[in-house]
Design a protein around this motif. Structure first.
Motif, PDB file in Angstrom:
ATOM      1  N   UNK A 109      -3.825   9.267   4.856  1.00 58.64           N
ATOM      2  CA  UNK A 109      -2.522   8.893   4.308  1.00 58.64           C
ATOM      3  C   UNK A 109      -1.627   8.356   5.418  1.00 58.64           C
ATOM      4  N   UNK A 110      -1.129   7.137   5.231  1.00 58.14           N
ATOM      5  CA  UNK A 110      -0.218   6.538   6.207  1.00 58.14           C
ATOM      6  C   UNK A 110       1.210   7.023   5.985  1.00 58.14           C
ATOM      7  N   UNK A 111       1.650   7.027   4.722  1.00 55.09           N
ATOM      8  CA  UNK A 111       3.022   7.417   4.398  1.00 55.09           C
ATOM      9  C   UNK A 111       3.097   8.034   3.013  1.00 55.09           C
ATOM     10  N   UNK A 112       4.048   8.924   2.848  1.00 54.57           N
ATOM     11  CA  UNK A 112       4.391   9.442   1.528  1.00 54.57           C
ATOM     12  C   UNK A 112       5.908   9.418   1.412  1.00 54.57           C
TER      13      UNK A 112
ATOM     14  N   UNK B  71       5.991  10.683  -6.179  1.00 54.91           N
ATOM     15  CA  UNK B  71       5.418  10.481  -4.859  1.00 54.91           C
ATOM     16  C   UNK B  71       4.902   9.048  -4.792  1.00 54.91           C
ATOM     17  N   UNK B  72       5.250   8.332  -3.761  1.00 59.00           N
ATOM     18  CA  UNK B  72       4.634   7.039  -3.480  1.00 59.00           C
ATOM     19  C   UNK B  72       3.772   7.279  -2.251  1.00 59.00           C
ATOM     20  N   UNK B  73       2.470   7.176  -2.446  1.00 57.99           N
ATOM     21  CA  UNK B  73       1.517   7.478  -1.384  1.00 57.99           C
ATOM     22  C   UNK B  73       0.883   6.172  -0.920  1.00 57.99           C
ATOM     23  N   UNK B  74       1.017   5.895   0.367  1.00 59.74           N
ATOM     24  CA  UNK B  74       0.397   4.709   0.957  1.00 59.74           C
ATOM     25  C   UNK B  74      -0.728   5.205   1.854  1.00 59.74           C
ATOM     26  N   UNK B  75      -1.933   4.770   1.528  1.00 57.30           N
ATOM     27  CA  UNK B  75      -3.102   5.169   2.301  1.00 57.30           C
ATOM     28  C   UNK B  75      -3.312   4.208   3.472  1.00 57.30           C
ATOM     29  N   UNK B  76      -4.094   4.634   4.441  1.00 63.67           N
ATOM     30  CA  UNK B  76      -4.309   3.842   5.653  1.00 63.67           C
ATOM     31  C   UNK B  76      -4.882   2.455   5.357  1.00 63.67           C
ATOM     32  N   UNK B  77      -5.798   2.395   4.391  1.00 66.59           N
ATOM     33  CA  UNK B  77      -6.447   1.132   4.043  1.00 66.59           C
ATOM     34  C   UNK B  77      -7.096   1.290   2.665  1.00 66.59           C
ATOM     35  N   UNK B  78      -7.667   0.211   2.161  1.00 67.75           N
ATOM     36  CA  UNK B  78      -8.281   0.248   0.830  1.00 67.75           C
ATOM     37  C   UNK B  78      -9.463   1.210   0.760  1.00 67.75           C
ATOM     38  N   UNK B  79     -10.199   1.330   1.834  1.00 65.64           N
ATOM     39  CA  UNK B  79     -11.342   2.249   1.860  1.00 65.64           C
ATOM     40  C   UNK B  79     -10.876   3.700   1.734  1.00 65.64           C
TER      41      UNK B  79
END
Length: 118
Positions: A31-34, A53-61
């Protein structure tokens, strides 16, 4: 202790501490950001009637595996949870009381419209 204001962007320590509490198996390393927003009724201003919650993951994988966990968890709670996802971002909406679910649906429709417009 970890939620410093509303809305709030979680710092890395908060993500590490709370990821698995947001959804089972949540991996803080992916997880990059929440970002979190808590919405309440005026009669319960310190409650958490609705949470976004808006969860931004590191990448698509990273997102692919984590979203699978998130969507599976939402399936077990379909009367109180909505998940929207695009690429490496998930929006996870949750209500404590099922009577608030129609309000959550309206919010989800607006969010979806805004995401699709981008």
């Amino acid at each position: 202790k970890v939620i410093k204001e509303n809305p709030w962007k979680m710092d890395k320590e908060a993500i590490k501490r709370l990821a698995s509490h947001i959804y089972p198996g949540g991996d803080p390393l992916k997880i990059a950001n929440i970002h979190i927003t808590i919405m309440t009724h005026p009669t319960t201003p310190y409650g958490d009637d609705m949470v976004c919650y808006i969860i931004v993951y590191n990448d698509n994988s990273s997102a692919k595996g984590e979203m699978k966990k998130l969507v599976e968890f939402a399936g077990f709670n379909s009367d109180r949870v909505i998940v929207l996802s695009r690429e490496n971002m998930a929006i996870y909406l949750h209500v404590d009381d099922t009577k608030n679910f129609p309000l959550l649906k309206n919010i989800a429709l607006k969010l979806e419209g805004r995401i699709d417009a981008k």
